[in-house]
Scaffold this motif. Structure first.
Motif, PDB file in Angstrom:
ATOM      1  N   ASP A  57       0.908  -1.230  -0.006  1.00 54.09           N
ATOM      2  CA  ASP A  57      -0.192   0.043   0.147  1.00 54.09           C
ATOM      3  C   ASP A  57       0.722   1.169   0.075  1.00 54.09           C
ATOM      4  N   SER A  58       1.901   1.259   0.942  1.00 51.41           N
ATOM      5  CA  SER A  58       2.751   2.384   1.040  1.00 51.41           C
ATOM      6  C   SER A  58       3.236   2.911  -0.514  1.00 51.41           C
ATOM      7  N   ASP A  66       3.482  12.298   2.093  1.00 52.44           N
ATOM      8  CA  ASP A  66       3.323  11.393   3.172  1.00 52.44           C
ATOM      9  C   ASP A  66       1.961  10.498   3.179  1.00 52.44           C
ATOM     10  N   LYS A  88      -1.532   6.791   5.663  1.00 53.29           N
ATOM     11  CA  LYS A  88      -0.500   7.740   5.956  1.00 53.29           C
ATOM     12  C   LYS A  88       0.846   6.595   6.048  1.00 53.29           C
ATOM     13  N   ARG A  89       1.962   7.152   5.829  1.00 47.98           N
ATOM     14  CA  ARG A  89       3.255   6.373   5.753  1.00 47.98           C
ATOM     15  C   ARG A  89       3.374   5.836   7.338  1.00 47.98           C
ATOM     16  N   ASN A  90       3.618   4.698   7.327  1.00 48.51           N
ATOM     17  CA  ASN A  90       3.820   3.892   8.669  1.00 48.51           C
ATOM     18  C   ASN A  90       2.737   3.926   9.489  1.00 48.51           C
ATOM     19  N   LYS A  93      -3.798   1.419   7.149  1.00 51.66           N
ATOM     20  CA  LYS A  93      -4.909   1.962   6.110  1.00 51.66           C
ATOM     21  C   LYS A  93      -6.419   2.150   6.730  1.00 51.66           C
TER      22      LYS A  93
END
Length: 365
Positions: A57-58, A66, A88-90, A93
Motif C-alpha cells: 500500500d505505501s 506522506d 499515511k506512511r507507517n 490503512k
C-alpha cells in the motif's frame, strides 16, 4: 450500480484529480505512463480495498508526500454511497463507507463488485497455481463473505501447522496430539473452501465456455479443469497419510492450498501452446464469465475495467468484445487506450458514445 465521481489526492502520479463519470462507457486515453491505468487502480482500491497491481500500500503514495486519499461516490439502486480510502506512511490503512470506518476490511468486499481485465492477467496462465487460486478466491469472496472468513482462517491455521512442523524438525520433539489439533482446524476450514470452490466451478464452467465461443467465433476448443487433492480423497485422510512426508519437508504438502486450474486449447496446454491471441481471448472469456457470475449472484451489474486490451486482439475480436460489453447486460465500463481515434472508431461502429478523458502526466481533462 455505478461510480458517479472519484477524487484522488497524492495517489501514484496524481497530485490531485477529480472526475465526474458517465454511467455507461468511460475511456481514458493518453500516452504510456500518463496515468491511465492508475485511474483504474484507484477504482479497484475503492471496490476491493487494495491495488490490482502492487500489494504494498505505501508504494501507492505519490513520491515526496506522506499520504494518499481516494474518495468515490457510488450510485447503488438510486442511493448514493460514499467510499473513502486513506493511508499515511507507517500507519494503518483507513477505509470508510458513508463516513463509518470498517473494523475489518473484509467487511467491504462484495458491496461494490468489480472485474478488471489487464495485460497483467497473463500471469494467471503462465505463472504458478497461486495466481489461479487467487482468481477463484477473488470471484467467490465478492459473493460470499463467509468464504473470505474461512480463507483467512485456513491460511492462519496453515501457517501454524507449518511452524509446528519446522519446530519438530529443529528440536526433534514430536507432539502428535498438538499436530492433530492443527489437522482438525485445517480440515474444518479446508473442507468448507473446497466445497465452495467445487460449487463455484460447476456454475462457472458453462458461462466461461459460452463467452469463449462468442469471442473466438467458435474457432477453437478450450477446456478449463478444476484440480484438487480433495477430489480424490478426504482432507483428514490426506493429512494423516502424508504426516511423515510433511515432517521431512517441514511444510504441509497436501490441502486446498495446492488446488489449481488446468487451461487447454484444442487439447494442448494453453501455457505452452496457446498463441498470444488465444491466451488473450481465454483471459477475456475468463473475466467476462467472472462478470456474469457476479451479476447473477449479486443481482446487479458490477463495474468492468478494461486496461489496454486492444493489443494482440484482431479487429474482428475487438468489435465482438465491444459489442458484447456495450450491450445492456453490462453496466458501467472503464477502458484505457493510447489511441483516442481507435476508441472513437470502435464505438462509432457499434453506435455507442463513450465519455472520453484525455490523460497527460497525472492530469485529466
Amino acid at each position: 450500480m455505478w461510480l458517479k465521481r472519484i477524487a484522488l489526492l497524492n495517489f501514484k502520479n496524481y497530485e490531485e484529480a477529480g472526475l465526474e463519470l458517465a454511467p455507461g462507457v468511460n475511456a481514458f486515453t493518453g500516452d504510456n505512463g500518463a496515468g491511465k491505468t492508475n485511474l483504474l487502480d484507484a477504482i479497484h482500491y475503492l471496490s476491493l480495498c487494495k491495488s490490482y497491481f502492487n500489494p504494498i500500500d505505501s508504494q501507492q503514495i505519490r513520491t515526496g508526500t506522506d499520504f494518499f486519499l481516494l474518495q468515490g461516490t457510488f450510485d447503488k439502486e438510486g442511493k448514493e454511497e460514499l467510499v473513502a480510502c486513506s493511508l499515511k506512511r507507517n500507519q494503518k490503512k483507513q477505509f470508510k463507507r458513508n463516513k463509518k470506518e470498517y473494523q475489518r476490511l473484509a467487511e467491504h468486499i462484495g458491496h461494490f463488485p468489480l472485474v478488471m481485465i489487464s495485460p497483467y492477467d497473463v500471469s494467471i496462465i503462465i505463472e504458478g497455481s497461486e495466481e489461479r487460486r487467487r482468481f477463484i478466491d477473488n470471484v467467490i469472496s465478492q459473493t460470499d463473505p463467509l468464504y473470505l472468513d474461512e480463507l483467512i482462517s485456513y491460511n492462519k491455521n496453515l501457517l501454524n501447522r507449518n511452524a509446528l512442523l519446522k519446530t519438530i524438525a529443529d528440536t526433534g520433539r514430536y507432539d502428535p496430539d498438538l499436530l492433530e489439533i492443527y489437522n482438525e482446524q485445517l480440515v474444518a476450514s479446508g473442507n468448507v473452501i473446497f466445497g465452495k470452490r467445487k460449487e463455484f466451478m460447476d456454475a462457472f464452467l458453462p458461462v466461461f465456455r459460452q463467452h469463449y465461443r462468442y469471442i473466438s467465433g467458435d474457432a477453437e476448443e478450450t477446456e478449463l479443469v478444476y484440480e484438487s487433492p480433495l477430489l480424490k480423497e478426504d482432507f483428514a485422510s490426506l493429512l494423516k497419510k502424508n504426516t511423515e512426508r510433511d515432517r521431512l519437508m517441514e511444510r504441509t504438502t497436501m490441502g486446498i492450498h495446492k488446488d489449481d486450474l488446468l487451461f487447454s486449447v484444442n487439447g494442448m496446454a494453453m501455457k505452452k501452446f496457446g498463441s498470444q491471441g488465444q491466451q488473450k481471448s481465454f483471459l477475456i472469456a475468463l473475466k467476462l464469465a467472472q462478470y456474469t457470475f457476479l451479476q447473477e449472484n449479486k443481482g446487479f451489474k458490477p463495474i468492468l475495467l478494461l486496461d489496454d486490451i486492444f493489443d494482440k486482439l484482431d479487429e474482428k475480436r475487438i468489435k465482438k468484445l465491444m459489442q458484447m460489453v456495450s450491450h445492456e447486460d453490462f453496466g458501467q465500463i472503464f477502458i484505457t487506450d493510447t489511441n483516442r481515434e481507435r476508441i472513437e472508431t470502435i464505438f462509432d461502429a457499434i453506435g455507442v458514445k463513450p465519455a472520453i478523458f484525455a490523460v497527460e502526466k497525472g492530469t485529466v481533462q
